[in-house]
Design an enzyme around this catalytic site. Structure first.
Site, PDB file in Angstrom:
ATOM      1  NE  ARG A 235      -4.286  -1.027  -0.076  1.00 57.79           N
ATOM      2  CZ  ARG A 235      -4.394  -2.057  -0.913  1.00 57.79           C
ATOM      3  NH1 ARG A 235      -3.388  -2.400  -1.676  1.00 57.79           N
ATOM      4  NH2 ARG A 235      -5.526  -2.735  -1.003  1.00 57.79           N
ATOM      5  CD  GLU A 264       7.555  13.517  -1.777  1.00 55.68           C
ATOM      6  OE1 GLU A 264       6.531  12.858  -1.512  1.00 55.68           O
ATOM      7  OE2 GLU A 264       8.261  14.062  -0.931  1.00 55.68           O
ATOM      8  CG  HIS A 276      -2.968  -0.784  -7.097  1.00 61.20           C
ATOM      9  ND1 HIS A 276      -4.006  -0.339  -6.338  1.00 61.20           N
ATOM     10  CD2 HIS A 276      -2.608  -1.971  -6.530  1.00 61.20           C
ATOM     11  CE1 HIS A 276      -4.260  -1.176  -5.350  1.00 61.20           C
ATOM     12  NE2 HIS A 276      -3.416  -2.193  -5.458  1.00 61.20           N
TER      13      HIS A 276
HETATM   14  C1  MLT Z   1      -5.431  -6.078  -2.749  1.00 69.51           C
HETATM   15  O1  MLT Z   1      -5.548  -5.419  -1.717  1.00 69.51           O
HETATM   16  O2  MLT Z   1      -5.473  -7.311  -2.723  1.00 69.51           O
HETATM   17  C2  MLT Z   1      -5.283  -5.371  -4.078  1.00 69.51           C
HETATM   18  O3  MLT Z   1      -5.223  -3.995  -3.876  1.00 69.51           O
HETATM   19  C3  MLT Z   1      -6.382  -5.810  -4.983  1.00 69.51           C
HETATM   20  C4  MLT Z   1      -6.725  -4.903  -6.145  1.00 69.51           C
HETATM   21  O4  MLT Z   1      -5.862  -4.490  -6.896  1.00 69.51           O
HETATM   22  O5  MLT Z   1      -7.910  -4.618  -6.323  1.00 69.51           O
END
Ligand code: MLT
Length: 391
Positions: A235, A264, A276
């Site tokens: 995260r 940054e 992500h």
């Molecule tokens: C997770 O927490 O498992 C991921 O963030 C899943 C996602 O990308 O939705």
């Protein structure tokens, strides 16, 4: 559920492979409704959501729940489900890619090659320069530090060992079940600092909580072995970007591979930032969607609870066709009051189960005869009962 169907509001990109298990005769999916029975989502930020009185469950197709107001939902007696392990392989594969990209300087070398122009001879000469400049190192014998040894952390550990790496891990929340599944070769560190000081690569697989926020900051980063690389597929917020950017600029960090770009980080030498992508594979999206839909269905249809982050696990095979489920404060004499109310309603209990977790308790009761609808109101009138439902 006015037309008898459960309304399931779906946010984000949840795979159809899972959603198709919500049959049309029983569920109204993605209904444009202000009164959903359940919400399914991925990363959409729900922290400010209004909790409608119709809402019975929230399902996160993924592991992290920092985008969901778990505390407020708990207070309203609503379980939040997630899908631990369903995307572990996808994340693990990207971690392995990150290890290879950083130790072989692949991105920098690729960018260098992309910038080349000239005659074949000039390019050959430039290739020789790049070959020296971007020489890397190999993984066997290097140490991977893993912070968080849940399904993803364990999977990463397993593959790193197969790649010939040494692995040191830390997880204060490690369950007995989790410890059994951990390869015996993983050295157990007693603190995050011990991992930081002993690893060439450090990867994070912890949820974002008040305890893990800015785990890597301008102070803790000093404990990291000089020249180490960080990987963050967990995260944003676990690693303080400014501290990492500074450490990269001084050379004390070699690389930072992350799924969480920020102003940054973007363009900072040594940063490999992805949008992500950790869990974004067809397979993981299907696994997560199937798992979360099965869990939500079992909860809505039978009241059973599997993989909730705020409720106890509760499974009771149906003993009869008549069932009521009750969520209440975890305080003395709730079961007594619930069973008294049911006896006063003329109901004989066939089977029941009661489990608690922190401040919440959850009871499933099967009765020998049909449960009149007014029993819900009677149960909800008991002080401490948050929610009651006939299923
Ligand atoms: C997770 O927490 O498992 C991921 O963030 C899943 C996602 O990308 O939705």
């Amino acid at each position: 559920m006015d037309d008898g169907k459960c309304k399931v509001l779906v946010y984000d990109n949840i795979s159809e492979t899972g959603l198709e298990h919500l049959s049309k005769d029983r569920y109204q999916v993605n209904a444009d409704t202000g009164d959903p029975d359940a919400i399914l989502l991925r990363s959409r930020n729900m922290q400010e959501m209004k909790i409608n009185s119709s809402l019975k469950a929230v399902g996160r197709a993924g592991a992290g729940v920092n985008n969901i107001p778990v505390q407020r939902l708990s207070e309203a007696g609503i379980p939040v489900f997630n899908t631990p392990g369903a995307n572990a392989n996808a994340v693990k594969e990207l971690v392995v890619a990150g290890l290879l990209l950083s130790c072989r300087n692949v991105i920098q070398a690729w960018q260098y090659t992309e910038s080349l122009a000239g005659t074949p001879e000039e390019i050959s000469a430039a290739v020789e320069i790049g070959k020296k400049k971007y020489a890397g190192s190999e993984l066997p014998g290097r140490t991977l530090g893993i912070i968080g040894l849940g399904a993803i952390g364990r999977s990463v550990a397993d593959t790193a060992l197969q790649l010939g790496m040494r692995v040191i891990g830390h997880d204060p929340m490690l369950t007995v079940e989790g410890a059994w599944q951990l390869p015996t070769e993983v050295a157990r560190a007693s603190s995050v600092a011990e991992v930081l000081a002993n690893a060439d690569f450090i990867t994070f697989h912890v949820p974002l909580t008040d305890d893990t926020r800015y785990m890597i900051n301008e102070h803790t980063i000093r404990a990291i072995r000089p020249g180490a690389s960080l990987l963050n597929f967990a995260r944003a917020g676990i690693v303080e970007d400014s501290a990492v950017a500074k450490a990269l600029s001084t050379g004390s960090l070699h690389a930072y591979t992350t799924d969480f770009p920020s102003p940054e980080l973007i363009g900072t030498p040594g940063v490999i930032a992805l949008p992500h992508l950790g869990a974004s594979t067809v397979e993981a999206e299907e696994n997560c969607a199937r798992m979360v839909v099965e869990q939500i269905r079992d909860f809505l249809e039978n009241g059973n609870i599997r993989n909730s982050v705020n409720f106890p696990a509760v499974m009771l095979p149906r003993g009869t066709s008549y069932r009521v489920v009750v969520t209440n404060a975890n305080v003395p004499n709730m079961l007594g009051q619930i069973s008294t109310a049911m006896a006063q309603g003329g109901l004989n209990i066939h089977d029941m189960i009661n489990q608690s977790r922190n401040t919440l308790a959850y009871t499933v009761v099967d009765t020998d005869s049909p449960i009149a609808p007014d029993m819900v109101a009677r149960l909800q009138a008991i002080d401490g009962v948050l929610h009651a439902r006939i299923v």
